[in-house]
Design a protein around this motif. Structure first.
Motif, PDB file in Angstrom:
ATOM      1  N   HIS A 120       0.951  -0.956   0.057  1.00 17.80           N
ATOM      2  CA  HIS A 120      -0.254   0.159   0.113  1.00 17.80           C
ATOM      3  C   HIS A 120       0.684   1.385   0.177  1.00 17.80           C
ATOM      4  O   HIS A 120       1.170   2.532  -0.949  1.00 17.80           O
ATOM      5  CB  HIS A 120      -0.826   0.272   0.997  1.00 17.80           C
ATOM      6  N   HIS A 374      -5.519   4.425   4.888  1.00 15.61           N
ATOM      7  CA  HIS A 374      -6.101   4.538   3.958  1.00 15.61           C
ATOM      8  C   HIS A 374      -6.738   6.107   3.472  1.00 15.61           C
ATOM      9  O   HIS A 374      -8.271   6.123   3.116  1.00 15.61           O
ATOM     10  CB  HIS A 374      -7.141   3.474   3.334  1.00 15.61           C
ATOM     11  N   CYS A 376      -8.588   9.561   3.060  1.00 18.65           N
ATOM     12  CA  CYS A 376      -9.054   9.576   1.383  1.00 18.65           C
ATOM     13  C   CYS A 376      -7.493  10.513   0.638  1.00 18.65           C
ATOM     14  O   CYS A 376      -7.293  11.248   1.542  1.00 18.65           O
ATOM     15  CB  CYS A 376      -9.997  10.327   1.541  1.00 18.65           C
TER      16      CYS A 376
HETATM   17  C1  HEM Z   1     -16.500  14.371  -1.177  1.00 20.74           C
HETATM   18  C2  HEM Z   1     -14.971  14.033  -1.265  1.00 20.74           C
HETATM   19  C3  HEM Z   1     -14.263  12.105  -0.634  1.00 20.74           C
HETATM   20  C4  HEM Z   1     -14.881  11.721  -0.382  1.00 20.74           C
HETATM   21  C5  HEM Z   1     -15.964  11.561   0.909  1.00 20.74           C
HETATM   22  C6  HEM Z   1     -13.696  10.923   0.046  1.00 20.74           C
HETATM   23  C7  HEM Z   1     -14.232   9.494   0.573  1.00 20.74           C
HETATM   24  C8  HEM Z   1     -13.224   8.548   0.949  1.00 20.74           C
HETATM   25  C9  HEM Z   1     -13.132   7.020   1.737  1.00 20.74           C
HETATM   26  C10 HEM Z   1     -14.701   6.929   2.927  1.00 20.74           C
HETATM   27  C11 HEM Z   1     -11.339   6.568   1.403  1.00 20.74           C
HETATM   28  C12 HEM Z   1     -11.509   5.073   2.473  1.00 20.74           C
HETATM   29  C13 HEM Z   1     -10.829   5.720   3.274  1.00 20.74           C
HETATM   30  C14 HEM Z   1     -10.605   4.233   4.724  1.00 20.74           C
HETATM   31  O1  HEM Z   1     -10.481   3.231   3.935  1.00 20.74           O
HETATM   32  O2  HEM Z   1     -10.158   4.999   5.426  1.00 20.74           O
HETATM   33  C15 HEM Z   1     -10.831   7.283   0.292  1.00 20.74           C
HETATM   34  C16 HEM Z   1      -9.794   6.336  -0.070  1.00 20.74           C
HETATM   35  C17 HEM Z   1      -9.316   7.216  -1.716  1.00 20.74           C
HETATM   36  N1  HEM Z   1     -10.057   8.399  -2.441  1.00 20.74           N
HETATM   37 FE1  HEM Z   1     -10.815   9.884  -1.509  1.00 20.74          FE
HETATM   38  N2  HEM Z   1     -13.293  10.277  -1.243  1.00 20.74           N
HETATM   39  C18 HEM Z   1     -13.199  11.543  -1.740  1.00 20.74           C
HETATM   40  C19 HEM Z   1     -12.596  12.452  -3.337  1.00 20.74           C
HETATM   41  C20 HEM Z   1     -11.425  12.434  -3.255  1.00 20.74           C
HETATM   42  C21 HEM Z   1     -10.368  12.318  -4.327  1.00 20.74           C
HETATM   43  C22 HEM Z   1     -11.243  13.887  -5.283  1.00 20.74           C
HETATM   44  C23 HEM Z   1      -9.241  11.568  -5.078  1.00 20.74           C
HETATM   45  C24 HEM Z   1      -8.820  11.780  -6.179  1.00 20.74           C
HETATM   46  C25 HEM Z   1      -8.441  12.104  -6.836  1.00 20.74           C
HETATM   47  C26 HEM Z   1      -9.923  10.564  -4.064  1.00 20.74           C
HETATM   48  C27 HEM Z   1      -9.271   9.451  -3.983  1.00 20.74           C
HETATM   49  C28 HEM Z   1      -8.730   8.313  -2.848  1.00 20.74           C
HETATM   50  C29 HEM Z   1      -7.754   6.814  -3.150  1.00 20.74           C
HETATM   51  C30 HEM Z   1      -6.892   7.022  -4.297  1.00 20.74           C
HETATM   52  C31 HEM Z   1      -7.891   6.511  -1.755  1.00 20.74           C
HETATM   53  C32 HEM Z   1      -7.724   5.538  -1.311  1.00 20.74           C
HETATM   54  C33 HEM Z   1      -6.217   5.789  -0.758  1.00 20.74           C
HETATM   55  C34 HEM Z   1      -5.797   4.587   0.201  1.00 20.74           C
HETATM   56  O3  HEM Z   1      -6.251   3.529   0.464  1.00 20.74           O
HETATM   57  O4  HEM Z   1      -4.762   5.104   0.899  1.00 20.74           O
HETATM   58  N3  HEM Z   1     -10.597  10.794  -2.694  1.00 20.74           N
HETATM   59  N4  HEM Z   1     -11.428   8.204  -0.199  1.00 20.74           N
END
Ligand code: HEM
Length: 429
Positions: A120, A374, A376
Motif C-alpha cells: 500500500h 487509507h 482519503c
Molecule cells: C468528498 C469527496 C471524497 C470522499 C467523501 C472520499 C472518501 C474516501 C474514503 C472513505 C476513502 C477510504 C478511507 C478509508 O478506508 O479509511 C477514500 C480513499 C481514497 N480516495 Fe477519496 N474521497 C473523496 C474524494 C477523493 C478525491 C477527489 C480523490 C482523488 C482525486 C480521491 C481518491 C482516493 C483514493 C486514491 C483513496 C485510496 C487511499 C488509500 O487507500 O490510501 N478521493 N476516499
C-alpha cells in the motif's frame, strides 16, 4: 472511493445454524427504501444497542460508535485488502457462485485502496505529491475558472437543477484537468465512472457487474493509449507521476492503470455528493446559510460540517489481518468490518447536539474521509473544490431557494447522494 466499501463479495450463507429471531436483519434495513431516504433515525436506534454488532447471518461486524471506529480504522491489524476476507470474493465458493463478480473484483484489485502494509505504501507514495499544499495552491485558479464558467451558463434568474448544472460537472472537469484529459471526453469518462462507482455495492445487479467490467476494460485501454502518446514527455501532473512510476518499475502496468482508473472514479461522485448534499443542508437551515453569507471565514468549518452531517459514503470497510479486540468484541482474523459513517459521525458520545448543523463546530472529528493509512488521499482536493464551489455559488446568487422536492438516489447502498436538486436562483438580492 468506488470501492471504499466493498460490501458485496460473499457467497450466500446456506446456514446450518438456527437463526436467532431477534437478530437484526442488517441487509434488509440498510437497503430499505425509507432507510435510504433518511437513514438517521434507524441508525440512532441501532447505535443505542451498542457500538459494535456482529451480523451472524453474513459474518460481518458493523461499527456504529465513534470511539470504536477510530480504533478500527487506524489500527494496522485492520487492513483493507479484500483478498484476506475469509469466504469473500477471493474464495473458491464465490468464484463458482458469481464468476462475473469474481472477474470484476480481481481486475479491480491491484490498487492502493485494496492493499495493505508495504504494498500500500509503495503505491500511495507515487500519488502523494499531486495532493500536497503546493499542488493545491496551483489547482485553485483552475477550479475557480471552471466554477465561474458553469455559473455563467446558469440563468441570472430562474430554476435550475443544481446537480445537473453545477455539482455534477465541476468535479469531473477538475479531475480531467488533473489528468490533462480534454473536455470532449468528459461524457465518456463520466459514463465509465458511473458504472465503476457501483463496484462492491450489494445492490449491484449482474448486468451492472458486466457493464462495470466493460467500462473497466475500455477505461484501461484509453489510459494505455494516453500513456503511450505521452512517451518522452516530462509532466509533473498526476498522469506524469503514474507514468514515471511505471517506467522506473515502482508500479507494474496493471497497478498503474487500475490506480489511475480508481482515482478518477473515487474523486468524482464523492465530490458531487459533497457539493449537492451541502447545498441541501444550507437550504434546509436558512439561519446557518445566513450565517455563512455574513461570515465567509466559516467556509472551512462549514465544509467539515457538511461532511459530518451528510457523509455521502455510507460505509467504510476493513478486513481483520489479526484477531482484534474492540469495545469488548473480538473480531477474528479474516472477518469483514463495516463502519456505518452516518451513525459514527453523529455519535452523541462524541458530538454535542449531534443532529444539529453547526457551521462553526469546533474539533469536528468526522470520519467521512476514513482514517489511518487509507485516509482519503484526495481529501485536500475535495475540500478545496467544495470551498471554492460554495464561495462562488453564494457570491453569484444572493438569492437561492428550493424549487421542488430534492430527489435522493436510491439505487445504491454504499452511497447517499442527490440525483436532482431543483433550485430557484437570482443574481440580484
Ligand atoms: C468528498 C469527496 C471524497 C470522499 C467523501 C472520499 C472518501 C474516501 C474514503 C472513505 C476513502 C477510504 C478511507 C478509508 O478506508 O479509511 C477514500 C480513499 C481514497 N480516495 Fe477519496 N474521497 C473523496 C474524494 C477523493 C478525491 C477527489 C480523490 C482523488 C482525486 C480521491 C481518491 C482516493 C483514493 C486514491 C483513496 C485510496 C487511499 C488509500 O487507500 O490510501 N478521493 N476516499
Amino acid at each position: 472511493m468506488a470501492d471504499d466499501c466493498q460490501t458485496e463479495g460473499t457467497a450466500p450463507v446456506t446456514g446450518d445454524k438456527p437463526e436467532d429471531e431477534n437478530a437484526i436483519d442488517w441487509w434488509s434495513i440498510l437497503s430499505d427504501r425509507d432507510f435510504l431516504e433518511n437513514p438517521y433515525p434507524e441508525l440512532r436506534r441501532l447505535q443505542a444497542l451498542g457500538p459494535v454488532h456482529f451480523d451472524e447471518r453474513n459474518g460481518i461486524y458493523f461499527i456504529l460508535g465513534h470511539k470504536a471506529f477510530a480504533r478500527v480504522s487506524k489500527s494496522s491489524e485492520m487492513g483493507r485488502d479484500t483478498r484476506n476476507w475469509a469466504g469473500g470474493w477471493n474464495s473458491d465458493d464465490y468464484r463458482q457462485y458469481d464468476p462475473v463478480g469474481f472477474k470484476l473484483f480481481s481486475e479491480f484489485q491491484p490498487q492502493m485502496i485494496n492493499s495493505d502494509g508495504e504494498e500500500h505504501k509503495r503505491m500511495r507514495k507515487v500519488y502523494e505529491p499531486a495532493f500536497r499544499a503546493q499542488a493545491m495552491t496551483s489547482m485553485a485558479p483552475l477550479i475557480e475558472q471552471q466554477a465561474a464558467r458553469l455559473l455563467d451558463a446558469m440563468p441570472e434568474e430562474g430554476e435550475v437543477d443544481f446537480i445537473e448544472a453545477f455539482a455534477g460537472p465541476l468535479p469531473l472537469r477538475v479531475l480531467c484537468e488533473l489528468f490533462d484529459i480534454p473536455e470532449s471526453l468528459d461524457e465518456t469518462i463520466g459514463r465509465w465512472s458511473a458504472s465503476l462507482i457501483r463496484i462492491g455495492d450489494i445492490l449491484m445487479t449482474p448486468d451492472q457487474k458486466q457493464e462495470a467490467l466493460d467500462a473497466l476494460s475500455e477505461f484501461k485501454d484509453f489510459l494505455r493509449e494516453q500513456i503511450q502518446s505521452r512517451e518522452g514527455r516530462q509532466e509533473d501532473n498526476l498522469m506524469g507521476l503514474a507514468i514515471q512510476a511505471n517506467r522506473d518499475g515502482t508500479l507494474n502496468e496493471e497497478e498503474t492503470l487500475t490506480n489511475l482508473v480508481s482515482m478518477l472514479v473515487a474523486g468524482h461522485e464523492t465530490t458531487v455528493t459533497l457539493i449537492g448534499n451541502g447545498m441541501l443542508l444550507l437550504l434546509r437551515h436558512p439561519e446557518e446559510l445566513a450565517r455563512l453569507r455574513n461570515d465567509s471565514g466559516l467556509i472551512r468549518t462549514a465544509i467539515e460540517e457538511f461532511l459530518r452531517m451528510e457523509p455521502g459514503g455510507n460505509m467504510i470497510l476493513r478486513v481483520a489481518r489479526e484477531d482484534f479486540e474492540v469495545e469488548g468484541t473480538v473480531i477474528p482474523k479474516g472477518a469483514p468490518v463495516i463502519g456505518l459513517i452516518g451513525a459514527i459521525n453523529r455519535d452523541p458520545a462524541r458530538f454535542e447536539r449531534a443532529d444539529d448543523l453547526d457551521l462553526a463546530r469546533p474539533a469536528n472529528a468526522q470520519f467521512t474521509f476514513g482514517g489511518g493509512a487509507h485516509f482519503c488521499i484526495g481529501a485536500p482536493l475535495a475540500r478545496l473544490e467544495a470551498q471554492i464551489a460554495f464561495a462562488s455559488v453564494l457570491e453569484r446568487f444572493p438569492h437561492i431557494e428550493l424549487a421542488g422536492e430534492p430527489e435522493w438516489r436510491l439505487d445504491r447502498m454504499n452511497a447517499r447522494g442527490l440525483g436532482h436538486l431543483p433550485l430557484r436562483v437570482r443574481t440580484a438580492a
